[in-house]
Design an enzyme around this catalytic site. Structure first.
Site, PDB file in Angstrom:
ATOM      1  CB  SER A   1     -36.465 -19.981 -73.391  1.00  0.00           C
ATOM      2  OG  SER A   1     -36.212 -19.184 -73.837  1.00  0.00           O
TER       3      SER A   1
ATOM      4  CD  GLU B   1     -32.931 -16.028 -81.006  1.00  0.00           C
ATOM      5  OE1 GLU B   1     -33.013 -15.284 -79.321  1.00  0.00           O
ATOM      6  OE2 GLU B   1     -31.913 -15.709 -81.110  1.00  0.00           O
TER       7      GLU B   1
END
Length: 411
Positions: free
Chosen positions: A169, A254
């Site tokens: 990403s 994360e």
């Protein structure tokens, strides 16, 4: 006054008032460009430019990087990032674009990087001037992160990287990448080392970034190919062969489902980054006609929505436990629980939204007749990525069972 504000220390209360005043006078207003629903799906330079300017303004005002030491570009405060996040959420400001940088790269670099590297990289990360991405997944190594094969070979005081990362990403905008590399092919875990790599400056000179177009039409994902890219050894985080341990720092954040580190304590702190999905769902039901009533009048819909509210509220209260060391019986329990539950709750809420919309759920972004601008079908399609990213739901359950609950390994 919110429950969180009532528990502020004097310093936090003063900072909260400062944030409220600054946001009241500096809110950027309606964006001049149509923004993607997620910072991970920023697609155009206009979108990025607008959002970077906003993050820079918030950083210059002291609302970003609050809890990091001043020596590395932070605000030097104590548990005040949570306050700033809550007030930005309440003011409905745009999202910060450097989400991977703030949520994953910053704590990893801070805890494992050399002082000179931290002082060089973190200020521009906090300000949003340098966008970051994460180089973990590979075509042959997804949830089995320790199987990555992108290789870094030592040549003098340099490392030469060759390999292929995927599902990366923001790589199309990123200046820097946090990356897990194999430096020894004879050992699985001990053969991994962790680096930061300047990819934007190396485009066409050892780095190739290719967009991956999703079913939604978005291009936030990319694949990144390394061909004889040279980097200095100073870009390595921690010791050679300690990459797996460094990666656990990254994954802890994360998987923290929107949490952020406070460097002084090393603990995870609750971080509100988006409005309640259930609140938006309730508004959708109230505005969706069902004969002479609305979807919100349907007892089955009301029951399903209340279950969603309860689950979201329970998740929020569970996240609060991360602020109390005595309630953290295992370092992996809360991050994994929160990631698992947040991703699945969001998916279930998006699915319920499509049920509420009925046939209108087939209308996409840009259709003038699409409820809520077509955001719910987009959220539903994207929700599957969230149950895969940072380890699938199945992987999270296995880790929780085996490492937290001490259950036998799955067959």
């Amino acid at each position: 006054m919110s429950e969180s504000a009532r528990k502020d220390t004097p310093e936090q209360a003063e900072f909260r008032q400062y944030c409220q005043n600054w946001l009241a006078n500096n809110h950027p207003g309606e964006p001049p460009v149509r923004l993607s629903l997620s910072p991970l799906e920023i697609m155009t330079n206009d979108q990025l430019g607008y959002l970077q300017a906003w993050q820079k303004a918030a950083y210059d005002a002291g609302l970003v990087g609050c809890d990091y030491p001043e020596a590395v570009g932070g605000g030097g405060r104590e548990d005040c990032q949570r306050v700033a996040n809550e007030e930005m959420l309440r003011a409905k400001t745009p999202y910060l674009p450097n989400v991977i940088g703030l949520g994953m790269a910053a704590p990893t670099v801070f805890f494992h990087g050399q002082e000179a590297l931290k002082e060089r990289l973190l200020p521009r990360l906090f300000s949003g001037e340098d966008i970051w991405c994460q180089g973990f997944s590979e075509p042959g190594a997804g949830s089995d992160l320790a199987s990555v094969q992108t290789f870094a070979e030592k040549k003098g005081d340099k490392w030469v990287i060759n390999g292929h990362k995927v599902w990366t990403s923001l790589a199309h905008f990123a200046e820097w990448m946090i990356i897990l590399l194999r430096t020894d092919k004879s050992h699985k875990y001990e053969g991994l080392s962790y680096f930061v790599v300047p990819i934007k400056s190396a485009l066409g000179k050892g780095v190739t970034v290719r967009p991956l177009i999703k079913i939604t039409g978005e291009t936030g994902f990319n694949e990144v190919i390394f061909e004889n890219l040279e980097i200095d050894d100073s870009h390595r985080l921690d010791q050679l062969g300690k990459g797996w341990q460094v990666a656990m720092t990254t994954l802890a954040h994360e998987r923290g489902a929107g949490q952020m580190v406070t460097p002084r304590s090393g603990g995870l702190k609750s971080k509100a980054t988006h409005a309640s999905n259930s609140t938006n769902l309730i508004e959708l039901a109230r505005n969706t006609p069902r004969g002479d009533k609305t979807a919100a009048d349907d007892p089955l819909v009301r029951d399903a929505m209340m279950k969603s509210v309860i689950r979201e509220w329970g998740l929020a209260q569970n996240q609060r436990r991360s602020r109390v060391p005595a309630l953290q019986d295992h370092p992996m329990r809360l991050p994994l629980q929160n990631k698992l539950l947040a991703s699945e709750i969001s998916q279930d809420i998006a699915s319920l939204a499509l049920d509420i919309e009925g046939p209108a759920s087939s209308l996409y972004l840009g259709d003038p007749n699409a409820p809520d601008g077509g955001q719910w079908p987009m959220a539903y399609m994207n929700s599957y990525g969230m149950t895969i990213a940072a380890g699938t739901s199945e992987v999270q359950r296995n880790i929780l069972g085996e490492r937290v609950l001490n259950m036998p390994k799955s067959k």
